[in-house]
Each structure stands twice: as structure tokens, then as C-alpha cells.
Design an enzyme around this catalytic site. Structure first.
Site, PDB file in Angstrom:
ATOM      1  N   GLU A 170       1.240  -1.305   8.202  1.00  0.00           N
ATOM      2  CA  GLU A 170       0.436  -0.168   8.667  1.00  0.00           C
ATOM      3  C   GLU A 170       0.334  -0.048  10.199  1.00  0.00           C
ATOM      4  O   GLU A 170       0.718   0.943  10.795  1.00  0.00           O
ATOM      5  CB  GLU A 170      -0.975  -0.281   8.068  1.00  0.00           C
ATOM      6  CG  GLU A 170      -1.993   0.702   8.605  1.00  0.00           C
ATOM      7  CD  GLU A 170      -1.689   2.142   8.221  1.00  0.00           C
ATOM      8  OE1 GLU A 170      -1.326   2.398   7.065  1.00  0.00           O
ATOM      9  OE2 GLU A 170      -1.821   3.015   9.101  1.00  0.00           O
ATOM     10  N   GLY A 204      -8.096  20.433  21.205  1.00  0.00           N
ATOM     11  CA  GLY A 204      -7.532  21.672  20.662  1.00  0.00           C
ATOM     12  C   GLY A 204      -8.163  22.876  21.328  1.00  0.00           C
ATOM     13  O   GLY A 204      -8.864  22.756  22.343  1.00  0.00           O
ATOM     14  N   GLY A 205      -7.949  24.036  20.754  1.00  0.00           N
ATOM     15  CA  GLY A 205      -8.467  25.268  21.349  1.00  0.00           C
ATOM     16  C   GLY A 205      -9.980  25.395  21.244  1.00  0.00           C
ATOM     17  O   GLY A 205     -10.573  26.228  21.927  1.00  0.00           O
ATOM     18  N   GLN A 259       0.775  -1.236   0.000  1.00  0.00           N
ATOM     19  CA  GLN A 259       0.000   0.000   0.000  1.00  0.00           C
ATOM     20  C   GLN A 259       0.815   1.302   0.000  1.00  0.00           C
ATOM     21  O   GLN A 259       0.482   2.253  -0.714  1.00  0.00           O
ATOM     22  CB  GLN A 259      -0.960   0.026   1.210  1.00  0.00           C
ATOM     23  CG  GLN A 259      -1.868   1.229   1.183  1.00  0.00           C
ATOM     24  CD  GLN A 259      -2.742   1.419   2.420  1.00  0.00           C
ATOM     25  OE1 GLN A 259      -3.248   2.502   2.639  1.00  0.00           O
ATOM     26  NE2 GLN A 259      -2.930   0.397   3.228  1.00  0.00           N
ATOM     27  N   ASP A 263       0.703   3.803   5.993  1.00  0.00           N
ATOM     28  CA  ASP A 263       0.958   3.479   4.585  1.00  0.00           C
ATOM     29  C   ASP A 263       0.668   4.660   3.666  1.00  0.00           C
ATOM     30  O   ASP A 263       1.551   5.197   3.012  1.00  0.00           O
ATOM     31  CB  ASP A 263       0.062   2.307   4.158  1.00  0.00           C
ATOM     32  CG  ASP A 263       0.656   0.975   4.572  1.00  0.00           C
ATOM     33  OD1 ASP A 263       1.879   0.905   4.729  1.00  0.00           O
ATOM     34  OD2 ASP A 263      -0.106   0.006   4.728  1.00  0.00           O
TER      35      ASP A 263
HETATM   36  N1  CAO Z   1      12.110  -9.708  -9.425  1.00  0.00           N
HETATM   37  C1  CAO Z   1      12.804 -10.491  -8.574  1.00  0.00           C
HETATM   38  N2  CAO Z   1      12.685 -10.407  -7.227  1.00  0.00           N
HETATM   39  C2  CAO Z   1      11.854  -9.466  -6.747  1.00  0.00           C
HETATM   40  C3  CAO Z   1      11.110  -8.605  -7.578  1.00  0.00           C
HETATM   41  C4  CAO Z   1      11.274  -8.752  -8.989  1.00  0.00           C
HETATM   42  N3  CAO Z   1      10.614  -8.000  -9.850  1.00  0.00           N
HETATM   43  N4  CAO Z   1      10.352  -7.803  -6.802  1.00  0.00           N
HETATM   44  C5  CAO Z   1      10.622  -8.145  -5.532  1.00  0.00           C
HETATM   45  N5  CAO Z   1      11.528  -9.146  -5.486  1.00  0.00           N
HETATM   46  C6  CAO Z   1      12.096  -9.793  -4.296  1.00  0.00           C
HETATM   47  C7  CAO Z   1      12.909  -8.874  -3.441  1.00  0.00           C
HETATM   48  O1  CAO Z   1      14.158  -8.642  -3.996  1.00  0.00           O
HETATM   49  C8  CAO Z   1      12.961  -9.662  -2.153  1.00  0.00           C
HETATM   50  O2  CAO Z   1      13.938 -10.666  -2.253  1.00  0.00           O
HETATM   51  P1  CAO Z   1      15.088 -10.930  -1.134  1.00  0.00           P
HETATM   52  O3  CAO Z   1      14.420 -10.886   0.190  1.00  0.00           O
HETATM   53  O4  CAO Z   1      15.581 -12.276  -1.518  1.00  0.00           O
HETATM   54  O5  CAO Z   1      16.110  -9.886  -1.277  1.00  0.00           O
HETATM   55  C9  CAO Z   1      11.628 -10.371  -2.126  1.00  0.00           C
HETATM   56  O6  CAO Z   1      11.070 -10.195  -3.433  1.00  0.00           O
HETATM   57  C10 CAO Z   1      10.612  -9.892  -1.112  1.00  0.00           C
HETATM   58  O7  CAO Z   1      10.632  -8.481  -0.952  1.00  0.00           O
HETATM   59  P2  CAO Z   1      10.230  -7.848   0.445  1.00  0.00           P
HETATM   60  O8  CAO Z   1      11.106  -8.384   1.526  1.00  0.00           O
HETATM   61  O9  CAO Z   1      10.157  -6.375   0.301  1.00  0.00           O
HETATM   62  O10 CAO Z   1       8.729  -8.404   0.608  1.00  0.00           O
HETATM   63  P3  CAO Z   1       8.017  -9.034   1.893  1.00  0.00           P
HETATM   64  O11 CAO Z   1       6.695  -9.500   1.406  1.00  0.00           O
HETATM   65  O12 CAO Z   1       8.853 -10.042   2.576  1.00  0.00           O
HETATM   66  O13 CAO Z   1       7.841  -7.802   2.894  1.00  0.00           O
HETATM   67  C11 CAO Z   1       7.044  -5.611   3.513  1.00  0.00           C
HETATM   68  C12 CAO Z   1       6.821  -6.874   2.682  1.00  0.00           C
HETATM   69  C13 CAO Z   1       6.002  -4.594   3.114  1.00  0.00           C
HETATM   70  C14 CAO Z   1       6.909  -5.934   5.013  1.00  0.00           C
HETATM   71  C15 CAO Z   1       8.464  -5.059   3.246  1.00  0.00           C
HETATM   72  O14 CAO Z   1       8.609  -4.888   1.861  1.00  0.00           O
HETATM   73  C16 CAO Z   1       8.755  -3.759   3.957  1.00  0.00           C
HETATM   74  O15 CAO Z   1       9.027  -3.731   5.156  1.00  0.00           O
HETATM   75  N6  CAO Z   1       8.753  -2.646   3.215  1.00  0.00           N
HETATM   76  C17 CAO Z   1       9.088  -1.345   3.747  1.00  0.00           C
HETATM   77  C18 CAO Z   1       7.984  -0.778   4.604  1.00  0.00           C
HETATM   78  C19 CAO Z   1       6.680  -0.683   3.873  1.00  0.00           C
HETATM   79  O16 CAO Z   1       6.540  -0.080   2.822  1.00  0.00           O
HETATM   80  N7  CAO Z   1       5.662  -1.239   4.494  1.00  0.00           N
HETATM   81  C20 CAO Z   1       4.302  -0.991   4.022  1.00  0.00           C
HETATM   82  C21 CAO Z   1       3.688  -2.143   3.454  1.00  0.00           C
HETATM   83  S1  CAO Z   1       1.975  -1.849   3.251  1.00  0.00           S
HETATM   84  O17 CAO Z   1       1.325  -2.167   4.741  1.00  0.00           O
END
Ligand code: CAO
Length: 420
Positions: free
Chosen positions: A138, A246-247, A16, A167
Site C-alpha cells: 500500500e 479546487g475552485g 488486500q 490496495d
Molecule cells: N499453492 C502453491 N504455492 C502458492 C499458492 C498455492 N495455492 N499460492 C501462492 N503460492 C506461492 C507463489 O507461487 C509464490 O511462490 P514463488 O515465489 O516460489 O513463485 C509464493 O507463494 C509467494 O507469493 P508472492 O511472492 O506473491 O507473496 P509474497 O508474500 O512474497 O509477496 C506481495 C506479497 C503482496 C508483496 C506480492 O504478492 C506482490 O507484490 N503482489 C503484487 C502487488 C500487490 O497486490 N500488492 C498489494 C498487497 S496488499 O498491500
């Protein structure tokens, strides 16, 4: 012409926070290319599915005005394509887990070397420090950014709010950072990093609670009804229920029908300038001049009593009748509108804040349009792309021939595509 015409955004976002940001850039006219893993795509495509086989509302409502390319950024050929995309782009936006982009080989130093004009914008859960490596969603941000501790009622647990301030709040902050960096690039010709931590975004949005934290050092927070109730304050900003804090004191009050309708309530603000009008309206004209009621400072320890009396009046009216009675008297009130009422509000469709969008898999669905109105760059909502819908088109834009695309496909970098 749109405000961001000609700006190319490489959209490496998912879930998101990041998609909210790139959707805004798309609404402002940027060409947003969403890079998604072949066959998988953004995880939200298949989360909260309401129509089997179709992309979910979760995905479609956050990814309008984008093109989608399936591209494996860990595959050697995919990396070469990604490098070409970075060369051609103005902005790269990502919200991967900390370190993921570096592991792919596309950290800041690498992309800056490929394209020194590129702005690289990132959302993470936390800024630098002891939590920098955490994955964050979030509600984690709402809790760690100070919102949950100040939301809810005094005698209940901390509460998260339905507004997605972690988010979408982070996405909005990031969008502003990107546009500002683009503006600076006009003068310097150089790209830069833009970073937003979800914790910081939430803390910025609960800034007023940090104000109250400091005011506590010099005594009770008299605008909180807790003060009038005689409940002592501790050493941290408390949960204030529906107090305005607030005020201009305010509260959520019952309206006619509240026994059966969970949203038959109104917010009611007793703005100082119209205190006399409030008193006349509820039949308490004597309060206008009575000692202990006439001025705001005198009234602060009686907020519960005063709002209870106003509520006797609001319960005789529907929430819309309250609005009709108060508006001409400049008394600020807000009927509690349900999602159903908002989805049916014609005025919101007339301004484009609510829109109906057609989709090849889903049919028509409702969405929230662009809430920021630019008179010379009106946003038109275009349905979210199917997974990889524009892979071939984007590769052709980069100058790849049929033969090249077949080779890229054979490498597994873009899934199965064949050009004749
Ligand atoms: N081709 C190949 N690999 C890809 C890719 C693509 N096009 N797109 C993503 N990937 C891979 C990433 O490189 C990653 O691989 P590694 O862990 O091996 O390096 C893997 O997909 C997973 O990515 P991720 O760790 O970001 O995803 P997740 O589902 O495990 O975590 C989230 C999700 C949201 C918790 C994490 O991305 C995060 O903390 N983001 C920052 C904070 C944020 O934006 N949070 C809000 C989310 S909405 O509530």
C-alpha cells in the site's frame, strides 16, 4: 437474481488489493472460489490476530461472499485440479508478485490456451518498465503514485493517507476492468487480459495534482493558501495541508471541544454561490460587497484570514451544530467523523454500508458492506470462509468422486481430507 449470477471467479488473490476486487464480484453475485495454499492460506488470516485461533478481522473483512479451496498449485495433482477449475471459470484474478504465476505454469498464454473465454485479471505494483519486478505494498504505491508528495503540510514531510488508495484503489480499478471485459466477451466470445498497476491506480486518483503540476508553469496556484501566505511555489505541486485546492476553497476548522476531542473539527467550503450566506452567518455582512472580498478572485490571497474568522465562529459550535446551521443555507460542511462514530451510525446500517456479520470462530463482528448499491441486485454480506471450508464441495462440483478426492488428498494437493 444477482447481476453476476452464473459468473465463476477463480480467486488467486491475497492480502488486500486483489481480495477487495473479488469481494466486490462476490457481492454482485459471482461464485468466487478462493484458492489457498494448504494449511497456510492467505497470510492475512493470521495477521493482526485479535482472537487467538480465529481468522483475523484483516482477513474476514476483505473476503466475504467467497468459497475457499485448499490447493497446492505447485503439486502435479494440484495443477491438474487447477486446470479443471480454469476450464470451468469465467475470470481468474491474481495479485502475486511479478512472475509467480508463470513459475507455477499458469501464465497468460497457458491459461488462455486452457480456456480462451477466460478473463485473466492481475494487479502488480508497477506496469511494464524499470520497476516491473518490484513487490509492492500500500504505502509504496501511495509514495510512487504521487499521493504522498502532495499530502501533508508544506513545512512537514510527505504523508501517506489512511484511505487505502493503493490496495483498495487498485482493486476497484481491476473490478471495473473485469466487468468491462465480461461485457466485451458477450460480443466477441473471447477472454482478454486485464492489468492494473497500483502506481497507476494511485496516479489516477491524484489526477488533480497532475493538473496543478501543469498550471504551475503559468504561475502561482492561487487557490492554495500558500499563495496568500506569500510563500513562493517551487517547480512541483506542493503539499497543500487541508486546502481544497479546487475552485471552491475549503479548510478543516476547529469546533467546540477541539482541545479535548481530536475529531472536534469540520470541513468548511466557501462555495462562491453562497458567499453572502457565509458572511451573514459569521457576522461579516460587510464582506459581501467590500473591495477585496466580494468576488472569489479578489479573496484568494486572503483565504487564511477569512478561514481564521470563520473558525472563530465554528469554535462556538459543535461540529454537528455547524452542520445544522450551514445545511439550510446550502453551505457545504463535513463534520470530521471518527471510526467510533461511524461504527455507531445507525443510518449506515440501514443502507447496508455497515453490517454486523456472524462468524463461527469469532462470533459477531462489524464490517463495511458493499458501497455500490444496485437496485436490482442488492448485496448481501456472507461471512468469509474458513480455510479450505469448501474444498470437498468444489471438487464435487468439478465432478470428482469420493475415490478421486481421496487420491487428490493422498497426493498432498489439498491437505488431509478423506471421503468415505
Ligand atoms: N499453492 C502453491 N504455492 C502458492 C499458492 C498455492 N495455492 N499460492 C501462492 N503460492 C506461492 C507463489 O507461487 C509464490 O511462490 P514463488 O515465489 O516460489 O513463485 C509464493 O507463494 C509467494 O507469493 P508472492 O511472492 O506473491 O507473496 P509474497 O508474500 O512474497 O509477496 C506481495 C506479497 C503482496 C508483496 C506480492 O504478492 C506482490 O507484490 N503482489 C503484487 C502487488 C500487490 O497486490 N500488492 C498489494 C498487497 S496488499 O498491500
Amino acid at each position: 437474481m444477482k447481476a453476476l449470477d452464473g459468473i465463476k471467479v477463480l480467486d488467486f488473490t491475497h492480502v488486500q488489493s486483489g481480495p477487495t476486487c473479488t469481494q466486490l464480484l462476490g457481492w454482485f453475485g459471482a461464485d468466487v472460489i478462493k484458492v489457498e495454499r494448504p494449511h497456510v492460506g492467505d497470510a492475512t488470516r493470521k495477521q493482526l490476530v485479535d482472537k487467538p485461533g480465529a481468522d483475523s478481522l484483516y482477513f474476514t473483512m476483505l473476503n466475504h461472499n467467497k468459497r475457499s479451496i485448499e490447493l497446492d498449485s505447485k503439486n502435479a495433482t494440484g495443477k491438474a485440479v487447477l486446470t479443471r477449475l480454469i476450464e470451468e471459470s469465467d475470470v481468474l484474478v491474481e495479485n502475486f508478485a511479478p512472475g509467480a504465476l508463470d513459475r507455477m505454469g499458469f501464465g497468460w498464454e497457458a491459461v488462455h490456451e486452457i480456456n480462451p473465454r477466460l478473463i485473466m485479471a492481475s494487479i502488480k505494483g508497477f506496469g511494464a518498465g524499470k520497476y516491473a519486478d518490484c513487490k509492492v505494498y500500500e504505502n509504496v504505491a501511495q509514495c510512487t503514485g504521487g499521493s504522498a508528495s502532495t499530502t501533508g503540510f508544506l513545512d512537514g514531510p510527505p504523508l501517506v493517507t489512511g484511505a487505502q488508495i493503493g490496495d483498495s484503489g487498485a482493486g476497484l480499478h481491476l473490478c471495473l476492468g473485469i466487468v468491462t471485459a465480461l461485457f466485451q466477451r458477450e460480443k466477441t466470445g473471447k477472454g482478454q487480459r486485464v492489468s492494473v498497476a497500483m502506481q497507476d491506480a494511485v496516479l489516477n486518483l491524484v489526477r488533480v495534482k497532475m493538473r496543478d503540476q501543469q498550471r504551475l508553469a503559468v504561475g502561482a496556484l492561487k487557490e492554495y493558501s500558500q499563495h496568500g501566505a506569500g510563500i513562493p511555489f517551487g517547480d512541483t505541486t506542493p503539499r497543500a495541508g487541508n486546502d481544497s485546492g479546487g475552485g471552491q476553497p475549503g479548510k478543516i476548522l476547529k469546533c467546540k471541544g477541539w482541545e479535548d476531542d481530536p475529531n472536534a473539527y469540520t470541513y468548511f467550503i466557501i462555495q462562491e454561490a453562497v458567499w453572502g450566506n457565509v458572511c451573514d452567518l459569521i457576522g461579516e455582512a460587510a464582506w459581501k460587497t467590500a473591495k477585496g472580498y466580494a468576488t472569489l478572485p479578489e479573496r484568494l490571497d486572503k483565504l487564511d484570514e477569512i478561514f481564521a474568522r470563520i473558525e472563530e465562529w465554528t469554535q462556538t459550535k459543535t461540529k454537528f451544530e455547524v452542520l445544522e446551521a450551514c445545511n439550510p443555507l446550502d453551505i457545504p460542511v463535513g463534520p470530521i467523523l471518527s471510526m467510533k462514530e461511524l461504527a455507531e451510525d445507525e443510518a449506515l446500517y440501514a443502507t447496508g454500508t455497515m453490517v454486523e456479520v456472524d462468524h463461527p470462530e469469532r462470533g459477531a463482528y462489524l464490517s463495511v458492506g458493499c458501497p455500490i448499491k444496485l437496485s436490482a441486485s442488492p448485496a448481501e454480506v456472507v461471512r468469509a470462509p474458513l480455510l479450505g471450508e469448501h474444498t470437498e464441495e468444489i471438487l464435487r462440483d468439478l465432478g470428482y468422486s469420493n475415490e478421486d478426492i481421496n487420491k487428490i488428498s493422498a497426493s498432498g494437493a489439498i491437505g488431509e481430507k478423506s471421503c468415505v
